[in-house]
Design a protein around this motif. Structure first.
Motif, PDB file in Angstrom:
ATOM      1  N   ASN A  36       0.850  -1.192   0.000  1.00  0.00           N
ATOM      2  CA  ASN A  36       0.000   0.000   0.000  1.00  0.00           C
ATOM      3  C   ASN A  36       0.889   1.246   0.000  1.00  0.00           C
ATOM      4  O   ASN A  36       2.117   1.150   0.077  1.00  0.00           O
ATOM      5  N   SER A  59      -7.341   0.114  -5.405  1.00  0.00           N
ATOM      6  CA  SER A  59      -8.028  -0.297  -4.170  1.00  0.00           C
ATOM      7  C   SER A  59      -7.049  -1.008  -3.228  1.00  0.00           C
ATOM      8  O   SER A  59      -6.706  -2.180  -3.447  1.00  0.00           O
ATOM      9  N   ASN A  64      -4.732   4.269  -0.293  1.00  0.00           N
ATOM     10  CA  ASN A  64      -5.085   3.739  -1.610  1.00  0.00           C
ATOM     11  C   ASN A  64      -4.286   4.383  -2.750  1.00  0.00           C
ATOM     12  O   ASN A  64      -3.430   5.247  -2.538  1.00  0.00           O
TER      13      ASN A  64
END
Length: 214
Positions: A36, A59, A64
């Motif tokens: 991430n 996503s 994000n």
């Protein structure tokens, strides 16, 4: 020259698969995968972890793709971000471009197109397949309140620059054609971003097409 790539995706198997494919391309190497945006930012604390290209999923938990791309645009504008996502809806595409993405691919893309996309991203500064370009154009066309050339004053040099925007020339090559420095061309670009209410070269190109600038 070998260009460094980072894959940001919260699905480890997918990230590893993408990395394996890229490692087979000439001129590219994968530095690492990050699950991430937060992990990516932490990696950037070490200078050798800063890549030329980031392949960005959208996503992801914690931070994000939209947020991470915006952070990269604000802090490392020279890094080329290409979205690589299962999402191909208009909203996600436009939001990623507004965040600073220079390319957008669907995850079912053929490896051959991925290689072309990476090379084009390096050579031209952006890569959008036909389906994405069409969505961008339709999004711009739907905005009735979008400024037109009749409502805003553009200088002759800005108009000249806009005519080059739709070509495959790099900004440096455009500067050579216009007999000025790359910094001057960047000035034209930034002024037009402000005047026309767009944030990317694709936005400028679509503006040119929509308003029949020649």
């Amino acid at each position: 020259m070998t260009y460094k790539v980072v894959v940001v995706d919260d699905h480890l198997l997918i990230a590893k698969a993408i990395s394996s494919i890229i490692e087979g391309f000439s001129g590219f190497e994968v530095l690492y995968e990050a699950e991430n945006g937060k992990v990516l930012i932490d990696k950037f604390k070490v200078r050798v972890n800063i890549p030329d290209i980031v392949l960005m999923d959208i996503s992801m938990p914690i931070m994000n793709g939209f947020e991470t791309t915006q952070w990269l645009t604000d802090n490392y504008p020279d890094i080329l971000v290409m979205a690589l996502s299962v999402q191909d809806d208009d909203e996600s595409l436009i939001k990623m471009i507004k965040s600073g993405a220079k390319g957008y691919l669907h995850k079912n893309v053929h490896p051959a197109e991925l290689e072309i996309a990476l090379k084009t991203l390096i050579d031209k500064g952006m890569y959008f397949p036909a389906w994405a370009t069409s969505k961008i154009f339709m999004s711009i066309s739907k905005k009735d309140d979008k400024k037109t050339t009749n409502e805003i004053k553009l200088s002759d040099r800005e108009l000249a620059f806009l005519n080059f925007v739709c070509t495959e020339l790099t900004y440096k090559e455009i500067a050579d054609r216009m007999c000025c420095s790359p910094r001057t061309v960047e000035g034209y670009r930034d002024a037009l971003f402000e005047k026309l209410g767009v944030k990317t070269r694709v936005g400028l190109a679509m503006y040119v097409v929509k308003n029949n600038i020649s």
